[in-house]
Design a protein around this motif. Structure first.
Motif, PDB file in Angstrom:
ATOM      1  N   ILE A 189      22.601  21.146 -17.708  1.00 28.09           N
ATOM      2  CA  ILE A 189      23.546  20.294 -16.995  1.00 28.09           C
ATOM      3  C   ILE A 189      23.605  20.733 -15.536  1.00 28.09           C
ATOM      4  O   ILE A 189      23.291  21.872 -15.201  1.00 28.09           O
ATOM      5  CB  ILE A 189      24.962  20.308 -17.607  1.00 28.09           C
ATOM      6  N   GLY A 190      23.979  19.788 -14.689  1.00 29.69           N
ATOM      7  CA  GLY A 190      24.088  20.100 -13.278  1.00 29.69           C
ATOM      8  C   GLY A 190      23.582  18.969 -12.427  1.00 29.69           C
ATOM      9  O   GLY A 190      23.508  17.829 -12.874  1.00 29.69           O
ATOM     10  N   GLU A 191      23.215  19.312 -11.211  1.00 24.14           N
ATOM     11  CA  GLU A 191      22.767  18.333 -10.230  1.00 24.14           C
ATOM     12  C   GLU A 191      21.290  18.569  -9.943  1.00 24.14           C
ATOM     13  O   GLU A 191      20.871  19.706  -9.740  1.00 24.14           O
ATOM     14  CB  GLU A 191      23.599  18.523  -8.956  1.00 24.14           C
ATOM     15  N   GLU A 192      20.525  17.475  -9.903  1.00 19.33           N
ATOM     16  CA  GLU A 192      19.085  17.611  -9.659  1.00 19.33           C
ATOM     17  C   GLU A 192      18.768  17.574  -8.171  1.00 19.33           C
ATOM     18  O   GLU A 192      19.438  16.889  -7.400  1.00 19.33           O
ATOM     19  CB  GLU A 192      18.325  16.481 -10.361  1.00 19.33           C
ATOM     20  N   VAL A 193      17.724  18.283  -7.791  1.00 17.12           N
ATOM     21  CA  VAL A 193      17.235  18.218  -6.410  1.00 17.12           C
ATOM     22  C   VAL A 193      15.727  18.459  -6.425  1.00 17.12           C
ATOM     23  O   VAL A 193      15.217  19.170  -7.291  1.00 17.12           O
ATOM     24  CB  VAL A 193      17.999  19.222  -5.495  1.00 17.12           C
ATOM     25  N   SER A 194      15.042  17.811  -5.507  1.00 18.26           N
ATOM     26  CA  SER A 194      13.584  17.955  -5.423  1.00 18.26           C
ATOM     27  C   SER A 194      13.235  18.773  -4.200  1.00 18.26           C
ATOM     28  O   SER A 194      13.653  18.430  -3.092  1.00 18.26           O
ATOM     29  CB  SER A 194      12.920  16.581  -5.265  1.00 18.26           C
ATOM     30  N   VAL A 195      12.478  19.843  -4.413  1.00 16.98           N
ATOM     31  CA  VAL A 195      11.968  20.615  -3.273  1.00 16.98           C
ATOM     32  C   VAL A 195      10.452  20.495  -3.272  1.00 16.98           C
ATOM     33  O   VAL A 195       9.774  20.973  -4.183  1.00 16.98           O
ATOM     34  CB  VAL A 195      12.407  22.089  -3.311  1.00 16.98           C
ATOM     35  N   LEU A 196       9.935  19.823  -2.246  1.00 13.74           N
ATOM     36  CA  LEU A 196       8.492  19.672  -2.084  1.00 13.74           C
ATOM     37  C   LEU A 196       8.044  20.703  -1.066  1.00 13.74           C
ATOM     38  O   LEU A 196       8.738  20.922  -0.062  1.00 13.74           O
ATOM     39  CB  LEU A 196       8.149  18.275  -1.551  1.00 13.74           C
ATOM     40  N   ALA A 197       6.922  21.331  -1.336  1.00 15.12           N
ATOM     41  CA  ALA A 197       6.404  22.307  -0.384  1.00 15.12           C
ATOM     42  C   ALA A 197       4.942  22.006  -0.112  1.00 15.12           C
ATOM     43  O   ALA A 197       4.234  21.507  -0.987  1.00 15.12           O
ATOM     44  CB  ALA A 197       6.541  23.711  -0.953  1.00 15.12           C
ATOM     45  N   VAL A 198       4.503  22.287   1.108  1.00 17.91           N
ATOM     46  CA  VAL A 198       3.073  22.216   1.404  1.00 17.91           C
ATOM     47  C   VAL A 198       2.491  23.613   1.230  1.00 17.91           C
ATOM     48  O   VAL A 198       3.148  24.605   1.538  1.00 17.91           O
ATOM     49  CB  VAL A 198       2.774  21.690   2.827  1.00 17.91           C
ATOM     50  N   THR A 199       1.272  23.672   0.712  1.00 20.81           N
ATOM     51  CA  THR A 199       0.659  24.984   0.503  1.00 20.81           C
ATOM     52  C   THR A 199      -0.856  24.895   0.596  1.00 20.81           C
ATOM     53  O   THR A 199      -1.445  23.848   0.304  1.00 20.81           O
ATOM     54  CB  THR A 199       1.075  25.585  -0.868  1.00 20.81           C
ATOM     55  N   ASP A 200      -1.440  26.009   1.032  1.00 19.43           N
ATOM     56  CA  ASP A 200      -2.908  26.104   1.033  1.00 19.43           C
ATOM     57  C   ASP A 200      -3.366  27.038  -0.091  1.00 19.43           C
ATOM     58  O   ASP A 200      -4.509  27.473  -0.127  1.00 19.43           O
ATOM     59  CB  ASP A 200      -3.426  26.582   2.393  1.00 19.43           C
ATOM     60  N   GLY A 201      -2.417  27.370  -0.969  1.00 17.66           N
ATOM     61  CA  GLY A 201      -2.737  28.268  -2.079  1.00 17.66           C
ATOM     62  C   GLY A 201      -2.368  29.706  -1.773  1.00 17.66           C
ATOM     63  O   GLY A 201      -2.506  30.573  -2.640  1.00 17.66           O
ATOM     64  N   GLU A 202      -1.872  29.942  -0.540  1.00 15.89           N
ATOM     65  CA  GLU A 202      -1.426  31.284  -0.136  1.00 15.89           C
ATOM     66  C   GLU A 202      -0.025  31.160   0.463  1.00 15.89           C
ATOM     67  O   GLU A 202       0.937  31.643  -0.090  1.00 15.89           O
ATOM     68  CB  GLU A 202      -2.362  31.882   0.943  1.00 15.89           C
ATOM     69  N   THR A 203       0.015  30.484   1.609  1.00 13.13           N
ATOM     70  CA  THR A 203       1.282  30.288   2.306  1.00 13.13           C
ATOM     71  C   THR A 203       1.960  29.043   1.752  1.00 13.13           C
ATOM     72  O   THR A 203       1.282  28.074   1.410  1.00 13.13           O
ATOM     73  CB  THR A 203       0.993  30.118   3.812  1.00 13.13           C
ATOM     74  N   ILE A 204       3.291  29.097   1.671  1.00 16.46           N
ATOM     75  CA  ILE A 204       4.048  27.975   1.116  1.00 16.46           C
ATOM     76  C   ILE A 204       5.163  27.623   2.090  1.00 16.46           C
ATOM     77  O   ILE A 204       5.983  28.476   2.428  1.00 16.46           O
ATOM     78  CB  ILE A 204       4.695  28.370  -0.226  1.00 16.46           C
ATOM     79  N   ILE A 205       5.167  26.373   2.559  1.00 15.54           N
ATOM     80  CA  ILE A 205       6.244  25.949   3.466  1.00 15.54           C
ATOM     81  C   ILE A 205       6.986  24.775   2.835  1.00 15.54           C
ATOM     82  O   ILE A 205       6.416  23.697   2.650  1.00 15.54           O
ATOM     83  CB  ILE A 205       5.699  25.532   4.854  1.00 15.54           C
TER      84      ILE A 205
END
Ligand SMILES: Nc1ncnc2c1ncn2[C@@H]1O[C@H](COP(=O)(O)OP(=O)(O)O)[C@@H](O)[C@H]1O
Ligand SMILES: [Mg+2]
Length: 425
Positions: A189-205
């Motif tokens: 239960i709770g509130e949903e949120v979507s976190v999209l990140a860009v990555t090159d397989g090492e760094t994640i933004i």
């Protein structure tokens, strides 16, 4: 620079719209839709998304610098591996990486191996043992077809009977091979949120967090849909939550992918549930941009999108620097065909888009088709009408004023999108 974009939804219209803001970019959409058809420096190419050979040939002959894959289906079918073998650069994970979305059981296994917080679950391949598990665990409980089911494979069952009916659906072939394996999950239960990140397989933004509204009905009731509206940045994802997502979800996921021999390049999308006490759990991962999240996120992005994508593809995200964002907030309301997510009509004439756009809104086409000089409906979700403004109240007022200018037979939209962030609602 030429970018070939695979897909035909609202997400792809938003990606193409953002890419062509840079005058050096030309976009070719395969196959695109009525919205991408009218963007400057953008053309639709009538190939199908599964015609990897045709796409590769076009890229080679026309010197396409980058392929961006919108939907999960071609990623899960290995479009990235196919094009990379022909030395074409692709923003989007390999078939092995796409399993993080294409098999919920695989994703659960990855989460357990990486110690990523997620609901307790078990995987079944036959009805009797799945039914026995439901009987032991009791309701509410969540039944998920393992494979890709276009957003229709999950039932949040409030009763044991509902859960068993969902299991019977899966095991009787309702979702084809996607339902041969079933994940049964504890109900969060709770509130949903979507976190999209860009990555090159090492760094994640990470990109700005967004909140979608999955249910067809106001007050978050009724059937699940592909998404009826969205806003960003979602305040529920506080800086503390975003820091936790980075260290407890995204970093361990990429590390575990790497441990499994997968250099994951593209978007890693974490669908999260935040409990009332602030605990975070992963509901699922997706291997591509969210739809409709992208339609709310990209209008706020100041950093050129193609530069971010190229940095990922070329493995140099670590030296890319932070992304910059407008200080505004973003709202997007989906206009759907009457009957959706059930049966609906197609081919209905759409009017009023120019009037909507004249009101400082962004109209992203999701399911439209340019039939000679008439724009017609061509999907369940037809348009995403968005706006940016300094406050959510102002952004939603603009989006709702704009959507009221648009007509087609049976047009339906939820009037309560953003209820958690609008005042007086
Ligand atoms: N464990 C869970 N507890 C509560 N709700 C869930 C759970 N898993 C999924 N859901 C609900 O079902 C929706 C769809 O599930 P998800 O795993 O994201 O599958 P998909 O997007 O592939 O249909 C979620 O957005 C959420 O609303
Ligand atoms: Mg989902």
């Amino acid at each position: 620079m030429k970018v070939l974009l695979v897909g035909n939804g609202g997400r792809e219209h938003a990606i193409a719209w953002r890419l062509v803001q840079d005058a050096s970019i030309q976009v070719i959409c395969v196959p695109g839709n009525g919205g991408t058809a009218t963007l400057p420096r953008c053309q639709n190419l009538p190939l199908t998304q599964d015609d990897f050979e045709g796409i590769a040939r076009f890229c080679t002959v026309n010197n396409v610098a980058l392929v961006v894959v919108g939907p999960e289906i071609p990623l899960a079918a290995g479009i990235t591996d196919f094009l990379q073998r022909k030395n074409i650069k692709v923003f989007g994970p390999s078939q092995a990486g796409a399993q993080i979305e294409a098999s919920k059981a695989w994703a659960k296994d990855l989460m357990q191996a990486a110690n990523i917080p997620t609901a307790k679950s078990a995987v079944f391949t036959d009805l009797p043992s799945a039914r026995a598990y439901v009987e032991t665990e009791g309701a509410p409980i969540v039944i998920k077809a393992d494979g890709l089911a276009a957003g229709k494979g999950v039932t949040v069952a409030m009763t044991g009977n509902e859960a068993i009916a969902a299991l019977e659906g899966c095991f009787s072939g309702l979702f084809g091979a996607a339902g041969e394996q079933v994940v049964i999950e504890e109900c969060l239960i709770g509130e949903e949120v979507s976190v999209l990140a860009v990555t090159d397989g090492e760094t994640i933004i990470p990109l700005l967090p967004a909140q979608d509204h999955k249910r067809i009905g106001e007050g978050d009731t009724g059937e699940n849909t592909g998404g009826m509206g969205v806003y960003a940045p979602a305040p529920i994802a506080t800086p503390e939550i975003m820091a936790q997502v980075q260290t407890q979800v995204l970093e361990p996921a990429i590390a575990e992918l790497k441990r499994r021999g997968i250099q994951y390049c593209g978007i890693l999308y974490a669908g999260l549930m935040i409990s009332p006490t602030g605990n975070l759990n992963v509901i699922e991962f997706n291997c591509r941009f969210g739809d409709p999240e992208t339609q709310a996120i990209l209008p706020l992005l100041e950093t050129p999108l193609h530069e971010i994508m190229l940095a990922c593809v070329e493995g140099r995200l670590s030296t890319f620097g932070p992304l910059t964002w407008k200080s505004d907030v973003s709202a997007c309301v989906v206009a759907a065909s009457g009957g959706y997510p059930g049966a609906y009509k197609k081919g209905l004439a759409i009017t009023g888009i120019a009037e909507a756009e004249a009101q400082d809104s962004l109209v992203f086409h999701a399911g439209t088709y340019q039939k000679k000089d008439v724009l017609v409906t061509d999907g369940g979700r037809v348009l995403g009408v968005g706006a940016i403004a300094p406050t959510f109240d102002a952004a939603f007022s603009k989006a709702y004023a704009a959507i009221e200018s648009i007509q087609f037979d049976g047009l339906y939209y939820r009037r309560d999108i953003g209820h958690r962030v609008r005042s007086g609602s």
